[in-house]
Design a protein around this motif. Structure first.
Motif, PDB file in Angstrom:
ATOM      1  N   THR A 237       0.852  -1.183   0.000  1.00  0.00           N
ATOM      2  CA  THR A 237       0.000   0.000   0.000  1.00  0.00           C
ATOM      3  C   THR A 237       0.886   1.231   0.000  1.00  0.00           C
ATOM      4  OG1 THR A 237      -1.742  -1.174   1.205  1.00  0.00           O
ATOM      5  CG2 THR A 237      -1.827   1.238   1.216  1.00  0.00           C
ATOM      6  N   GLU A 238       0.822   2.003  -1.080  1.00  0.00           N
ATOM      7  CA  GLU A 238       1.714   3.149  -1.241  1.00  0.00           C
ATOM      8  C   GLU A 238       0.925   4.395  -1.599  1.00  0.00           C
ATOM      9  OE1 GLU A 238       5.882   1.415  -2.829  1.00  0.00           O
ATOM     10  OE2 GLU A 238       4.239   1.252  -4.271  1.00  0.00           O
ATOM     11  N   GLU A 239       1.512   5.533  -1.287  1.00  0.00           N
ATOM     12  CA  GLU A 239       0.936   6.809  -1.670  1.00  0.00           C
ATOM     13  C   GLU A 239       1.144   7.061  -3.158  1.00  0.00           C
ATOM     14  OE1 GLU A 239       3.562   8.758   1.037  1.00  0.00           O
ATOM     15  OE2 GLU A 239       4.638   9.783  -0.580  1.00  0.00           O
ATOM     16  N   GLN A 240       0.485   8.076  -3.657  1.00  0.00           N
ATOM     17  CA  GLN A 240       0.664   8.434  -5.068  1.00  0.00           C
ATOM     18  C   GLN A 240       2.079   8.939  -5.294  1.00  0.00           C
ATOM     19  OE1 GLN A 240      -2.507  10.455  -7.316  1.00  0.00           O
ATOM     20  NE2 GLN A 240      -1.044  12.130  -7.641  1.00  0.00           N
ATOM     21  N   ARG A 241       2.706   8.465  -6.355  1.00  0.00           N
ATOM     22  CA  ARG A 241       4.040   8.918  -6.734  1.00  0.00           C
ATOM     23  C   ARG A 241       4.127   9.019  -8.255  1.00  0.00           C
ATOM     24  NH1 ARG A 241       8.399   8.325  -3.061  1.00  0.00           N
ATOM     25  NH2 ARG A 241       7.594   8.817  -0.980  1.00  0.00           N
ATOM     26  N   THR A 242       5.039   9.889  -8.738  1.00  0.00           N
ATOM     27  CA  THR A 242       5.265  10.069 -10.165  1.00  0.00           C
ATOM     28  C   THR A 242       6.727   9.813 -10.484  1.00  0.00           C
ATOM     29  OG1 THR A 242       3.503  11.712 -10.374  1.00  0.00           O
ATOM     30  CG2 THR A 242       5.194  11.707 -12.091  1.00  0.00           C
ATOM     31  N   ASN A 243       6.970   8.986 -11.487  1.00  0.00           N
ATOM     32  CA  ASN A 243       8.331   8.797 -11.999  1.00  0.00           C
ATOM     33  C   ASN A 243       8.583   9.879 -13.039  1.00  0.00           C
ATOM     34  OD1 ASN A 243      10.823   7.993 -12.880  1.00  0.00           O
ATOM     35  ND2 ASN A 243      10.170   6.017 -13.677  1.00  0.00           N
ATOM     36  N   GLY A 244       9.476  10.807 -12.703  1.00  0.00           N
ATOM     37  CA  GLY A 244       9.753  11.922 -13.593  1.00  0.00           C
ATOM     38  C   GLY A 244      10.617  11.568 -14.784  1.00  0.00           C
ATOM     39  N   ILE A 245      11.308  10.432 -14.742  1.00  0.00           N
ATOM     40  CA  ILE A 245      12.120   9.980 -15.876  1.00  0.00           C
ATOM     41  C   ILE A 245      11.166   9.440 -16.935  1.00  0.00           C
ATOM     42  CG2 ILE A 245      13.884   8.341 -16.635  1.00  0.00           C
ATOM     43  CD1 ILE A 245      15.094   8.538 -13.820  1.00  0.00           C
ATOM     44  N   ARG A 246      11.151  10.059 -18.094  1.00  0.00           N
ATOM     45  CA  ARG A 246      10.095   9.789 -19.073  1.00  0.00           C
ATOM     46  C   ARG A 246      10.245   8.466 -19.822  1.00  0.00           C
ATOM     47  NH1 ARG A 246      10.676  14.843 -22.769  1.00  0.00           N
ATOM     48  NH2 ARG A 246      12.878  14.405 -22.261  1.00  0.00           N
ATOM     49  N   ASN A 247      11.425   7.884 -19.796  1.00  0.00           N
ATOM     50  CA  ASN A 247      11.637   6.660 -20.571  1.00  0.00           C
ATOM     51  C   ASN A 247      12.601   5.741 -19.825  1.00  0.00           C
ATOM     52  OD1 ASN A 247      12.029   4.681 -22.554  1.00  0.00           O
ATOM     53  ND2 ASN A 247      13.469   5.932 -23.723  1.00  0.00           N
TER      54      ASN A 247
ATOM     55  N   LEU B 150      13.009   8.560 -10.724  1.00  0.00           N
ATOM     56  CA  LEU B 150      13.182   9.700  -9.818  1.00  0.00           C
ATOM     57  C   LEU B 150      11.801  10.185  -9.432  1.00  0.00           C
ATOM     58  CD1 LEU B 150      15.369  11.510  -8.485  1.00  0.00           C
ATOM     59  CD2 LEU B 150      14.839  13.198 -10.240  1.00  0.00           C
ATOM     60  N   GLU B 151      11.539  10.233  -8.122  1.00  0.00           N
ATOM     61  CA  GLU B 151      10.208  10.577  -7.619  1.00  0.00           C
ATOM     62  C   GLU B 151      10.312  11.579  -6.478  1.00  0.00           C
ATOM     63  OE1 GLU B 151       8.433   7.064  -5.624  1.00  0.00           O
ATOM     64  OE2 GLU B 151      10.446   6.199  -5.761  1.00  0.00           O
ATOM     65  N   LEU B 152       9.329  12.427  -6.388  1.00  0.00           N
ATOM     66  CA  LEU B 152       9.252  13.393  -5.299  1.00  0.00           C
ATOM     67  C   LEU B 152       8.852  12.657  -4.030  1.00  0.00           C
ATOM     68  CD1 LEU B 152       9.281  16.352  -4.330  1.00  0.00           C
ATOM     69  CD2 LEU B 152       6.880  16.497  -5.022  1.00  0.00           C
ATOM     70  N   GLY B 153       9.765  12.638  -3.047  1.00  0.00           N
ATOM     71  CA  GLY B 153       9.506  11.917  -1.801  1.00  0.00           C
ATOM     72  C   GLY B 153      10.809  11.595  -1.111  1.00  0.00           C
ATOM     73  N   ALA B 154      10.739  11.350   0.179  1.00  0.00           N
ATOM     74  CA  ALA B 154      11.936  11.134   0.979  1.00  0.00           C
ATOM     75  C   ALA B 154      12.469   9.715   0.903  1.00  0.00           C
ATOM     76  CB  ALA B 154      11.660  11.502   2.434  1.00  0.00           C
ATOM     77  N   PHE B 155      11.738   8.807   0.240  1.00  0.00           N
ATOM     78  CA  PHE B 155      12.185   7.419   0.126  1.00  0.00           C
ATOM     79  C   PHE B 155      11.669   6.856  -1.186  1.00  0.00           C
ATOM     80  CE2 PHE B 155       8.241   7.700   2.478  1.00  0.00           C
ATOM     81  CZ  PHE B 155       7.411   6.817   1.799  1.00  0.00           C
ATOM     82  N   ALA B 156      12.360   5.848  -1.689  1.00  0.00           N
ATOM     83  CA  ALA B 156      11.966   5.228  -2.954  1.00  0.00           C
ATOM     84  C   ALA B 156      10.812   4.259  -2.727  1.00  0.00           C
ATOM     85  CB  ALA B 156      13.146   4.503  -3.573  1.00  0.00           C
ATOM     86  N   THR B 157       9.916   4.211  -3.701  1.00  0.00           N
ATOM     87  CA  THR B 157       8.802   3.269  -3.659  1.00  0.00           C
ATOM     88  C   THR B 157       8.976   2.233  -4.768  1.00  0.00           C
ATOM     89  OG1 THR B 157       7.400   4.675  -5.065  1.00  0.00           O
ATOM     90  CG2 THR B 157       7.292   5.037  -2.680  1.00  0.00           C
ATOM     91  N   SER B 158       7.951   1.452  -5.013  1.00  0.00           N
ATOM     92  CA  SER B 158       8.040   0.393  -6.012  1.00  0.00           C
ATOM     93  C   SER B 158       8.176   0.988  -7.419  1.00  0.00           C
ATOM     94  CB  SER B 158       6.811  -0.518  -5.927  1.00  0.00           C
ATOM     95  OG  SER B 158       5.629   0.228  -6.156  1.00  0.00           O
ATOM     96  N   ASP B 159       8.541   0.144  -8.359  1.00  0.00           N
ATOM     97  CA  ASP B 159       8.872   0.590  -9.709  1.00  0.00           C
ATOM     98  C   ASP B 159       7.657   1.159 -10.435  1.00  0.00           C
ATOM     99  OD1 ASP B 159      11.537  -0.464  -9.412  1.00  0.00           O
ATOM    100  OD2 ASP B 159      10.659  -2.449  -9.700  1.00  0.00           O
ATOM    101  N   ILE B 160       7.916   2.184 -11.260  1.00  0.00           N
ATOM    102  CA  ILE B 160       6.906   2.781 -12.133  1.00  0.00           C
ATOM    103  C   ILE B 160       7.510   2.820 -13.531  1.00  0.00           C
ATOM    104  CG2 ILE B 160       5.461   4.785 -12.612  1.00  0.00           C
ATOM    105  CD1 ILE B 160       5.766   5.571  -9.657  1.00  0.00           C
ATOM    106  N   ALA B 161       6.952   2.047 -14.435  1.00  0.00           N
ATOM    107  CA  ALA B 161       7.481   1.977 -15.797  1.00  0.00           C
ATOM    108  C   ALA B 161       7.011   3.171 -16.623  1.00  0.00           C
ATOM    109  CB  ALA B 161       7.047   0.674 -16.466  1.00  0.00           C
TER     110      ALA B 161
END
Length: 298
Positions: A84-94, A263-274
């Motif tokens: 269970t994770e909060e919303q996150r965005t992977n800023g690396i586009r590819n 790369l995501e906005l947040g103090a810790f890394a979460t699960s992968d976002i393709a």
């Protein structure tokens, strides 16, 4: 108890019974079963979110998934339960290597760049792309005799793509492994974030991680993570990169496999976002029990 349900506790009671008292309890269906490590389906819960998310399967593979995401440790395949994770965005586009073409020098994945600083004599090759353990990767080879001490830098996106401001914490993660050659003539890598102003002026640098050099172990068991807080007052963008030092005169021959950088906005890394062409947001995971389903157990 039915075959599909397990018993963790009959009850949690406040009581004033003596230690010599005898208590008899009868149970039917569990009031609410949340044994997520063995994933016993609780049909009174409603799941939503997790769009754009992933999990590690019981086979040790990264796979696309939405809530409920039951995940496992890659090394031992032990069930970790409900992710269970909060919303996150992977800023690396590819980060799935779209656009990469094998060759010497070949073509790096779209939006990626590799540069040499104060060093010549090294040739870059894109060996190829593929999937290992469910992780999309690109293999990059560097070979030659270094003329001058310096570094090679792998940037995962452009300088004005990932918007940022001072005091924000960002987290970086990537998979990598050594698939050919050796570390000879190379220092341990450092994963940085370059900070730029709105006018695209370089302002400073933050360190996400200082890992040891990757080995030939499986890709999924070599995930690097780290975070840093941006420090420049006029920061408008952050740009992640891996920097590796090169020794003057060294004979270099190394092939690195890099997969699913994030790369995501947040103090810790979460699960992968393709991602493949644009930044992707994974929606927050949600598990709810409402209406009569809630009053039945409350």
């Amino acid at each position: 108890l039915t075959a599909s349900r397990s018993l963790r506790a009959l009850s949690l009671l406040n009581h004033n019974l003596s230690t010599a008292a005898t208590v008899r309890l009868r149970t039917g269906r569990a009031v609410f079963d949340v044994d997520w490590t063995s994933y016993i389906t609780e049909d009174r819960a409603t799941f939503s979110g997790g769009a754009g998310g992933t999990r590690v399967t019981s086979a040790g593979l990264v796979a696309a998934a939405t809530t409920p995401r039951i995940t496992y440790t890659p090394a031992t395949l032990v069930a970790l339960g409900l992710l269970t994770e909060e919303q996150r965005t992977n800023g690396i586009r590819n980060n799935t290597m779209v656009g990469a073409v094998a060759g010497t020098p070949g073509t790096l994945p779209n939006n990626w760049t590799l540069s040499f600083n104060t060093t010549t004599g090294i040739t870059r090759s894109v060996v190829g792309t593929g999937t290992e353990d469910g992780v999309s990767y690109v293999d990059i080879r560097l070979a030659g005799t270094a003329v001058g001490a310096g570094t090679f830098d792998i940037f995962f996106d452009g300088a004005t793509i990932i918007a940022a401001t001072v005091s924000q914490a960002y987290a970086f993660s990537t998979y990598w492994r050594l698939v050919g050659g050796s570390q000879t003539g190379l220092t341990n890598p450092v994963i940085y974030g370059f900070e730029y102003s709105a006018a695209i002026a370089y302002l400073g640098i933050v360190t996400f991680a200082t890992p040891t050099f990757p080995t030939s172990a499986s890709l999924i068991n070599q995930k690097v993570t780290g975070s840093a807080t941006l420090a420049q007052a006029t920061t408008a963008y952050v740009r992640p990169l891996i920097k590796v030092g090169i020794t003057n005169g060294a004979a270099i021959d190394v092939t690195l496999r890099i997969g699913l950088p994030k790369l995501e906005l947040g103090a810790f890394a979460t699960s992968d976002i393709a991602t493949s062409t644009v930044a992707v947001t994974r929606t927050a995971d949600s598990t709810t029990v409402t209406s009569s389903n809630f009053t039945a157990i409350h």
